[in-house]
Design an enzyme around this catalytic site. Structure first.
Site, PDB file in Angstrom:
ATOM      1  N   ASP A 145       1.072  -1.292   0.205  1.00  0.00           N
ATOM      2  CA  ASP A 145      -0.027   0.090  -0.039  1.00  0.00           C
ATOM      3  C   ASP A 145       1.025   1.441  -0.148  1.00  0.00           C
ATOM      4  OD1 ASP A 145      -1.957   1.490   0.828  1.00  0.00           O
ATOM      5  OD2 ASP A 145      -2.365   1.071   2.592  1.00  0.00           O
ATOM      6  N   ASP A 204     -10.580   4.670  -0.696  1.00  0.00           N
ATOM      7  CA  ASP A 204     -11.465   3.522  -0.086  1.00  0.00           C
ATOM      8  C   ASP A 204     -12.560   3.316   0.367  1.00  0.00           C
ATOM      9  OD1 ASP A 204      -8.516   3.699   1.137  1.00  0.00           O
ATOM     10  OD2 ASP A 204      -8.358   3.469   3.518  1.00  0.00           O
TER      11      ASP A 204
HETATM   12  C1  GLA Z   1      -5.558   2.625   2.522  1.00  0.00           C
HETATM   13  C2  GLA Z   1      -5.809   1.302   2.345  1.00  0.00           C
HETATM   14  C3  GLA Z   1      -6.846   0.648   3.394  1.00  0.00           C
HETATM   15  C4  GLA Z   1      -5.979   0.177   4.416  1.00  0.00           C
HETATM   16  C5  GLA Z   1      -5.751   1.460   5.183  1.00  0.00           C
HETATM   17  C6  GLA Z   1      -4.606   1.135   6.508  1.00  0.00           C
HETATM   18  O1  GLA Z   1      -6.260   3.241   3.513  1.00  0.00           O
HETATM   19  O2  GLA Z   1      -6.390   1.891   1.530  1.00  0.00           O
HETATM   20  O3  GLA Z   1      -7.552  -0.194   2.333  1.00  0.00           O
HETATM   21  O4  GLA Z   1      -5.049  -0.905   4.579  1.00  0.00           O
HETATM   22  O5  GLA Z   1      -4.648   2.516   4.657  1.00  0.00           O
HETATM   23  O6  GLA Z   1      -3.729   2.095   6.773  1.00  0.00           O
END
Ligand code: GLA
Length: 380
Positions: A145, A204
């Site tokens: 990520d 998200d």
């Molecule tokens: C980002 C990702 C989420 C999750 C968070 C964790 O926002 O898009 O899916 O993994 O980080 O901190």
């Protein structure tokens, strides 16, 4: 006859070397991830309880095999630079062994940046060490990520993801690579070239109809970038988290299946209503998602809030979703012309699990508010 070592290479090592990484995620990955429900409250017990629940609820047998720990497991690095889990995860190898003993696979999370999105230790500068550690623990899936590192040029992103992909390959352990960078730099155009098996296409998701619908219906046009081994990822499921109605969750699950999206549940599997279990384990809808042809569906017609989506299936049938995005029940029609069906066709409702008979030229149904009618249409 081939000499022994050579024969061994061709029969065993060669197929693994050539096809090993490619057979990963031949169908969209299915499983569970801790973030949507537990966020930073995830720990060793959560994962063990979820492993047990995946088995007892029938989810594992329906295909949900990846059990993925998201952010906040990371501890400090030792003197040599190897990562340790924090106190929430006392023994990652033992946890992986437990998960594997249940016929499941274990996933983990990191960032190509110095820190993760929640501010924990990232992998920047430690890619090979981290890959080695994951393989040693028995990790099967990595969500990588892009955090605490500004959105950057496509070349920098490609280099960062390629670096981790190469490090994972070097371990010799098949590990699914899930790219997460929110669709920046049109990741769908280059995701497979950096070893990604799936890549997030958006920001998200949250447990609200408006957010889910904006993400899900916004996927139209990306269908040509998905296929076996490499999938668009419109983010994890919210089914069962409580913020949507039953019809809205059926819409969510139907749309994700038409999209051939990864089906990564994000609810508390130890407390599910019967309807949540029924949605997540509907085999006929899961089969839409997992169809071996691996085609992502797309929109074939739209009139304001009424959208008709279609996914071609390997047996020649067409999956059609009649989606009603407004707040009143409405009659909707799928015209056979729009979906490439000539003449008569049989229609089966995948939520009612019922054959509806033979239809000519079109199929119409009443669709509830924010709901869907999902059918399989097969030319006679
Ligand atoms: C980002 C990702 C989420 C999750 C968070 C964790 O926002 O898009 O899916 O993994 O980080 O901190």
């Amino acid at each position: 006859m081939l000499a022994r070592p050579l024969a061994f290479f061709f029969f065993f090592a060669f197929p693994i070397a050539v096809f090993g990484q490619n057979t990963l995620a031949a169908a969209p990955p299915m499983g569970w991830n801790s973030w949507n429900h537990f966020a930073e409250r995830v720990n060793d017990a959560t994962i063990r309880d979820t492993a047990d629940a995946l088995v007892s609820t029938g989810l594992r047998d329906a295909g949900y095999v990846y059990l993925n720990i998201d952010d906040t497991w990371e501890g400090q690095r030792g003197a040599q630079g190897f990562i340790h889990p924090n106190s929430k995860f006392p023994d990652m190898k033992a946890l992986a062994d437990y998960v594997h003993s249940k016929g499941l696979k274990l996933g983990i999370y990191s960032s190509p940046g110095p820190k993760t999105c929640a501010g924990y230790e990232g992998s920047l500068g430690h890619e090979e060490q981290d890959a080695e550690t994951y393989a040693k623990w028995g990790i099967d899936y990595l969500k990588y990520d892009w955090c605490q590192r500004p959105p950057s040029s496509v070349d920098e992103m490609k280099a960062a993801y390629t670096k981790m992909h190469n490090a994972l390959v070097k371990t010799g352990r098949p590990i699914v690579l899930s790219l997460c960078q929110y669709g920046w730099n049109k990741v769908w155009e280059w995701g497979p070239s950096v070893g990604g098996n799936l890549w997030r296409t958006t920001g998200d998701i949250s447990d609200r109809y408006a957010v889910m619908a904006e993400i899900g219906f916004g996927q139209n046009g990306l269908e040509r970038f998905a296929g076996p081994g490499h999938w668009n990822d419109p983010d994890m499921l919210e089914v069962g988290n409580g913020g949507m109605t039953e019809d809205e969750y059926r819409t969510h699950f139907s749309l994700w299946s038409i999209l051939a999206a990864p089906l990564i549940a994000g609810n508390d599997l130890t407390r599910m209503t019967p309807y949540t279990v029924a949605i997540l384990t509907n085999r006929e809808v899961i089969a839409v998602d997992q169809d071996p042809l691996g085609k992502q569906g797309f929109r074939v017609a739209q009139e304001g809030p009424f959208e008709v989506w279609m996914k071609p299936m390997s047996d020649g049938s067409k999956i059609v979703g009649l989606f009603n995005r407004q707040r009143t029940t409405e009659q909707m029609t799928a015209s056979f012309d729009q979906i490439g069906i000539r003449g008569e066709a049989t229609v089966r409702d995948l939520w009612l699990k019922k054959d509806l008979g033979v239809f000519n030229k079109s199929y119409s149904a009443y669709v509830p508010p924010h709901g869907v009618v999902l059918v399989r249409i097969k030319e006679k």
